[in-house]
Design a protein around this motif. Structure first.
Motif, mmCIF file in Angstrom:
data_model
loop_
_atom_site.group_PDB
_atom_site.id
_atom_site.type_symbol
_atom_site.label_atom_id
_atom_site.label_comp_id
_atom_site.label_asym_id
_atom_site.label_seq_id
_atom_site.Cartn_x
_atom_site.Cartn_y
_atom_site.Cartn_z
ATOM 1 N N ASN A 136 0.834 -1.199 0.000
ATOM 2 C CA ASN A 136 0.000 0.000 0.000
ATOM 3 C C ASN A 136 0.872 1.254 0.000
ATOM 4 O OD1 ASN A 136 -2.470 1.611 0.373
ATOM 5 N ND2 ASN A 136 -1.666 1.945 2.434
ATOM 6 N N HIS A 187 1.986 1.874 -3.481
ATOM 7 C CA HIS A 187 0.898 2.461 -4.276
ATOM 8 C C HIS A 187 0.782 3.959 -4.011
ATOM 9 C CE1 HIS A 187 -1.710 -0.866 -6.056
ATOM 10 N NE2 HIS A 187 -0.659 -1.507 -5.560
ATOM 11 N N ARG A 193 1.417 6.986 -6.678
ATOM 12 C CA ARG A 193 0.264 7.809 -7.040
ATOM 13 C C ARG A 193 0.473 9.282 -6.685
ATOM 14 N NH1 ARG A 193 -4.703 6.682 -8.636
ATOM 15 N NH2 ARG A 193 -4.333 4.454 -8.348
ATOM 16 N N ALA A 221 -2.455 -6.235 -5.708
ATOM 17 C CA ALA A 221 -3.298 -5.154 -5.202
ATOM 18 C C ALA A 221 -3.645 -4.166 -6.298
ATOM 19 C CB ALA A 221 -2.596 -4.433 -4.055
ATOM 20 N N SER A 227 -5.363 0.014 -6.640
ATOM 21 C CA SER A 227 -5.744 1.219 -5.903
ATOM 22 C C SER A 227 -6.312 2.228 -6.878
ATOM 23 C CB SER A 227 -4.541 1.809 -5.159
ATOM 24 O OG SER A 227 -3.578 2.333 -6.071
ATOM 25 N N THR A 261 -16.673 -0.264 -2.537
ATOM 26 C CA THR A 261 -15.436 -0.847 -2.017
ATOM 27 C C THR A 261 -15.708 -2.148 -1.286
ATOM 28 O OG1 THR A 261 -14.456 1.363 -1.776
ATOM 29 C CG2 THR A 261 -13.440 -0.428 -0.539
ATOM 30 N N ASP A 308 -9.186 -4.344 2.318
ATOM 31 C CA ASP A 308 -9.315 -3.027 1.695
ATOM 32 C C ASP A 308 -8.975 -1.947 2.707
ATOM 33 O OD1 ASP A 308 -11.960 -1.832 2.899
ATOM 34 O OD2 ASP A 308 -12.483 -3.874 2.323
ATOM 35 N N SER A 349 -9.151 2.544 3.011
ATOM 36 C CA SER A 349 -9.498 3.829 2.412
ATOM 37 C C SER A 349 -8.932 4.957 3.256
ATOM 38 C CB SER A 349 -11.023 3.984 2.294
ATOM 39 O OG SER A 349 -11.547 3.097 1.320
ATOM 40 N N TYR A 405 -8.933 7.803 -1.275
ATOM 41 C CA TYR A 405 -8.024 6.825 -1.879
ATOM 42 C C TYR A 405 -8.411 5.455 -1.359
ATOM 43 C CZ TYR A 405 -3.823 3.842 -1.856
ATOM 44 O OH TYR A 405 -2.942 2.792 -1.963
ATOM 45 N N THR A 406 -8.504 4.482 -2.250
ATOM 46 C CA THR A 406 -8.900 3.128 -1.862
ATOM 47 C C THR A 406 -7.899 2.111 -2.410
ATOM 48 O OG1 THR A 406 -11.245 3.670 -1.770
ATOM 49 C CG2 THR A 406 -10.688 1.349 -2.041
ATOM 50 N N TYR A 407 -7.537 1.165 -1.539
ATOM 51 C CA TYR A 407 -6.587 0.090 -1.871
ATOM 52 C C TYR A 407 -7.269 -1.234 -1.559
ATOM 53 C CZ TYR A 407 -2.624 -3.061 -0.722
ATOM 54 O OH TYR A 407 -1.758 -4.117 -0.603
ATOM 55 N N GLY A 452 -6.163 -5.376 -1.658
ATOM 56 C CA GLY A 452 -5.056 -6.295 -1.876
ATOM 57 C C GLY A 452 -5.409 -7.723 -1.514
#
Length: 338
Positions: free
Chosen positions: A142, A145, A149, A232, A234, A247, A270, A272, A281-283, A285
């Motif tokens: 994460n 990511h 980003r 993952a 994002s 999500t 997940d 956020s 922002y959302t991940y 994995g």
């Protein structure tokens, strides 16, 4: 009346009676000039004093300054005698305590006094302690990511090296405190008896203006291969109840496919984080064996394509909403039992 910091105290609970509320209900009240969310219960208090400053408000050169403030503030408190903690997140710095009325007030007195003037004599020692702590902190996918980003800005700093611990001095900390750790940038979260008699003794000051969130460096679908055992994805999206459900739905769909159907993943998680007032922002994995990573990526992509082109089924939407409602009900029950 006036407290030691020269601010006018609000009326105490006895001077301005307000109904104590139903146990478990969330109420908004004023505690010594600071807004508070209060869940009425009997017994001990659980209190969080929060300041609206976190990692996203730092810059690369002062990265770690909130962490240093947090450590210096709680220095001198004894974990053997008091149940307390403190932490810095992406968006806030929190000081938490659980205990009887006199224990909570003593904790808040300590925090307020420390924030008014940090212990300069501990500065070098705490910088060393924190640099030692950082050596055992692993980098996560994460974090990678976020780095890709946002770069070394905003949320992109969440797992970057705390470079400020190499050089920050007492003057730098006092300037930071005067901007961010003030009554105008504070809030309370309280579970317990009526908190309106508590005193905070926070330095006066307005809520600061937060810099705009940095622009994203990614403006089209992008992928990157790194060593590890997680696949993952994002993204960023408008903050809304619809996105919260989306999500949860994606996480459930991915876990069903990857664990129950394909047997290639143990869990899908997940996360956020708020980018600003409008975006999140959302991940998501999925763990896997290294040799299964390509197949997990293909399955995850297939589910995303299905959801994008055909949309989720009614059962998938209902399951996601039901899961979120259960989580909210569990949270309310926990507040009422605290």
């Amino acid at each position: 009346s006036t407290d030691d910091g020269g601010r006018t105290n609000p009326p105490t609970g006895a001077e301005a009676p307000v109904s104590s509320g139903t146990p478990g209900d969330l109420r908004q009240v004023d505690v010594d000039g600071v807004p508070a969310c209060w869940v009425p219960t009997t017994g001990r208090w659980a209190v969080a004093l929060l300041f609206g400053v976190g990692v996203r408000d730092e810059s690369l050169v002062v990265r770690g300054i909130d962490h240093l403030v947090e450590h210096l503030t709680v220095f001198g408190l004894d974990h053997r005698a008091l149940e307390f903690n403190a932490h810095v997140s992406a968006t806030a710095t929190a000081f938490t305590v659980t205990g009887a009325a006199e224990e909570v007030q003593a904790f808040l007195d300590h925090v307020g006094t420390a924030l008014d003037r940090l212990d300069d004599a501990r500065l070098d020692l705490e910088r060393r302690v924190l640099r030692t702590e950082a050596r055992g902190r692993p980098r996560t996918l994460n974090g990678l990511h976020l780095d890709h980003r946002f770069g070394p800005n905003g949320l992109g700093l969440l797992e970057s090296e705390e470079l400020g611990l190499r050089w920050l001095g007492a003057g730098d900390l006092q300037s930071w405190l005067g901007t961010w750790f003030t009554a105008g940038n504070a809030a309370l979260a309280v579970v317990g008896p009526d908190p309106r008699g508590l005193r905070l003794h926070l330095p006066p000051g307005p809520r600061p203006t937060r810099a705009p969130a940095p622009p994203e460096l990614i403006d089209q679908p992008t992928w990157s291969a790194v060593p590890g055992s997680v696949v993952a994805i994002s993204t960023t999206a408008p903050r809304s109840a619809r996105w919260t459900v989306t999500t949860e739905l994606l996480t459930q769909v991915a876990e069903h496919r990857l664990r129950q159907v394909d047997g290639r993943s143990y869990s899908v998680v997940d996360l956020s984080l708020p980018v600003d007032a409008a975006r999140t922002y959302t991940y998501v994995g999925a763990d896997c064996l290294a040799e299964e990573a390509d197949r997990v990526q293909e399955a995850l992509s297939a589910e995303l394509t299905r959801l994008r082109t055909r949309g989720p089924t009614a059962d998938e939407v209902e399951a996601a909403i039901a899961s979120l409602r259960r989580a909210m009900a569990d949270d309310r029950a926990a507040r009422g039992a605290a």
